[in-house]
Design an enzyme around this catalytic site. Structure first.
Site, PDB file in Angstrom:
ATOM      1  N   THR A   1       0.830  -1.133  -0.274  1.00  0.00           N
ATOM      2  CA  THR A   1      -0.178   0.284  -0.365  1.00  0.00           C
ATOM      3  C   THR A   1       0.600   1.409   0.185  1.00  0.00           C
ATOM      4  O   THR A   1       0.472   2.277  -1.056  1.00  0.00           O
ATOM      5  CB  THR A   1      -0.910   0.012   1.240  1.00  0.00           C
ATOM      6  OG1 THR A   1      -2.239  -1.162   1.153  1.00  0.00           O
ATOM      7  CG2 THR A   1      -1.410   1.091   1.303  1.00  0.00           C
TER       8      THR A   1
ATOM      9  N   SER B   1       1.856  -7.395  -0.461  1.00  0.00           N
ATOM     10  CA  SER B   1       2.392  -8.424   0.474  1.00  0.00           C
ATOM     11  C   SER B   1       1.071  -9.733   0.232  1.00  0.00           C
ATOM     12  O   SER B   1       1.874 -10.866   0.672  1.00  0.00           O
ATOM     13  CB  SER B   1       2.546  -7.700   1.799  1.00  0.00           C
ATOM     14  OG  SER B   1       1.588  -7.522   2.754  1.00  0.00           O
TER      15      SER B   1
ATOM     16  N   THR C   1       0.925  -4.169   4.442  1.00  0.00           N
ATOM     17  CA  THR C   1       0.731  -3.885   5.492  1.00  0.00           C
ATOM     18  C   THR C   1       0.172  -5.974   6.375  1.00  0.00           C
ATOM     19  O   THR C   1       0.595  -6.489   7.506  1.00  0.00           O
ATOM     20  CB  THR C   1      -0.053  -3.154   6.419  1.00  0.00           C
ATOM     21  OG1 THR C   1      -1.223  -3.153   5.671  1.00  0.00           O
ATOM     22  CG2 THR C   1       0.013  -1.886   6.683  1.00  0.00           C
ATOM     23  N   ASP C   2      -0.333  -6.226   5.278  1.00  0.00           N
ATOM     24  CA  ASP C   2      -1.080  -8.153   4.671  1.00  0.00           C
ATOM     25  C   ASP C   2      -0.864  -8.556   6.679  1.00  0.00           C
ATOM     26  O   ASP C   2      -0.512  -9.833   6.707  1.00  0.00           O
ATOM     27  CB  ASP C   2      -1.199  -7.730   4.300  1.00  0.00           C
ATOM     28  CG  ASP C   2      -2.843  -7.690   3.314  1.00  0.00           C
ATOM     29  OD1 ASP C   2      -3.712  -6.282   4.551  1.00  0.00           O
ATOM     30  OD2 ASP C   2      -3.188  -7.596   2.214  1.00  0.00           O
TER      31      ASP C   2
END
Length: 361
Positions: free
Chosen positions: A42, A93, A126-127
């Site tokens: 992101t 990710s 961030t996942d």
């Protein structure tokens, strides 16, 4: 109005690839040398317009920015360090694979082994940032700072959080206080250890928390203020070495719910899993059918780690689990237990040794 103009100006800068001139605060050779490794996510994404804050994925035509565009868009990072940028890969990710981890770890170790590099910042989606951070925390062989950073809003979004997060991450990696702290995640003005950090909200900017350990510290005016230090083994202290590895043993996670049976566990064994992490209910409790399948898997040589689906707490060994030859996850959530078990299985299949590893890391 001023905030809105600033956000829009940043979005336009990223959209059109304009380059802003940096104004170093001090002589170039007086500053530390920080390498930024970009992997996508992101923080490097741009949506259709400034209102696309969550719906900017592949179905919305997401495009990832290159590392140089990101550096040019946040010239403030050059006030803290001499910056070099490298695009390791450029994907969200959620799409990463074990092979990406190994490439990233090897490149990070190469850079940190150089006397010309004082720290590494890794931009990441961030996942799965908490998994990548913990993996690197176990395989990086240096006491130099390694900081992972991401964003919850795309670069073109209204009030994008990526620029401040990136500037904080560079300032943290460039600080002498960050040395020997293990791999860290720096988001939303907070410094988290790779061991403790968890993503706790699907979309909120304050998603990253450390419910079991608390934060390592906080960023204020681009300066780190540490309040704790990691006590678990990390980085150069670990026994793991991925320098010659091209893959890791297959480990699956089974998520337990009321009425669960052992069908998914049996399928994991059939698929060739060398280990299974079972995310049980409460203190790693499981239905009878689940327990039976776990015991059968263990008899076939599959290493079983029992943890919990609960976000916080510690899973200590119980009589039922120890009699079955299971390893207790201790304070590792399911996804981090999987990371540790994959690496543990590169060293040993001995249950007692792997329990020791889960106790120490």
């Amino acid at each position: 109005m001023k905030l809105l103009i600033t956000s829009l100006a940043y979005a336009m800068l990223l959209m059109f690839g304009a380059t802003a001139a940096a104004a170093p605060a001090q002589a170039e050779n007086a500053k530390p040398n920080i390498a930024i490794l970009a992997t996508g996510g992101t923080i490097a994404s741009r949506g259709a317009d400034s209102m696309a804050l969550t719906d900017y994925g592949s179905n919305a035509g997401m495009k990832h920015l290159g590392i140089q565009t990101m550096i040019d868009a946040v010239p403030e990072v050059k006030k803290f360090a001499n910056i070099t940028g490298e695009q390791v890969f450029n994907v969200g990710s959620s799409k990463l694979a074990i092979e990406n981890w190994l490439i990233l770890a090897k490149r990070t170790n190469e850079l940190l082994a150089s006397k010309d590099i004082d720290g590494v910042v890794i931009t990441h989606g961030t996942d799965t940032i908490e998994e990548t951070a913990y993996f690197l925390n176990l395989v990086v062989k240096s006491d130099k700072p390694v900081v992972l950073v991401g964003a919850m809003r795309p670069a073109t979004g209204l009030s994008a959080d990526g620029p401040l997060n990136l500037a904080n991450a560079v300032a943290l990696a460039a600080s002498s206080e960050a040395k020997n702290k293990g791999v860290m995640v720096c988001m939303n003005d907070q410094i988290s250890s790779a061991f403790g950090v968890m993503k706790m909200n699907t979309t909120n900017a304050a998603t990253f928390q450390s419910p079991n350990t608390g934060y390592l510290g906080y960023m204020q005016n681009f300066k780190p203020f540490f309040v704790s230090a990691p006590l678990k083994k990390h980085t150069y202290q670990t026994e793991f070495d991925v320098s010659d590895l091209t893959t890791l043993p297959r480990v699956e996670v089974n998520f337990t719910t009321l009425g669960s049976d052992g069908v998914l566990i049996d399928a994991a064994v059939a698929a060739g899993a060398k280990g299974i992490v079972n995310a049980g209910v409460g203190h790693a409790n499981v239905p009878a059918a689940t327990l039976k399948s776990l015991q059968e898997a263990q008899k076939k040589g599959v290493l079983i780690v029992v943890g919990s689906r609960v976000d916080s707490g510690i899973v200590t060994p119980t009589t039922m689990h120890s009699k079955s030859g299971f390893v207790s996850a201790m304070m590792h959530n399911a996804q981090k237990a999987r990371v540790l078990l994959m690496l543990a299985l590169t060293k040993t299949n001995n249950v007692m040794e792997i329990q020791r590893i889960f106790d120490e890391y």
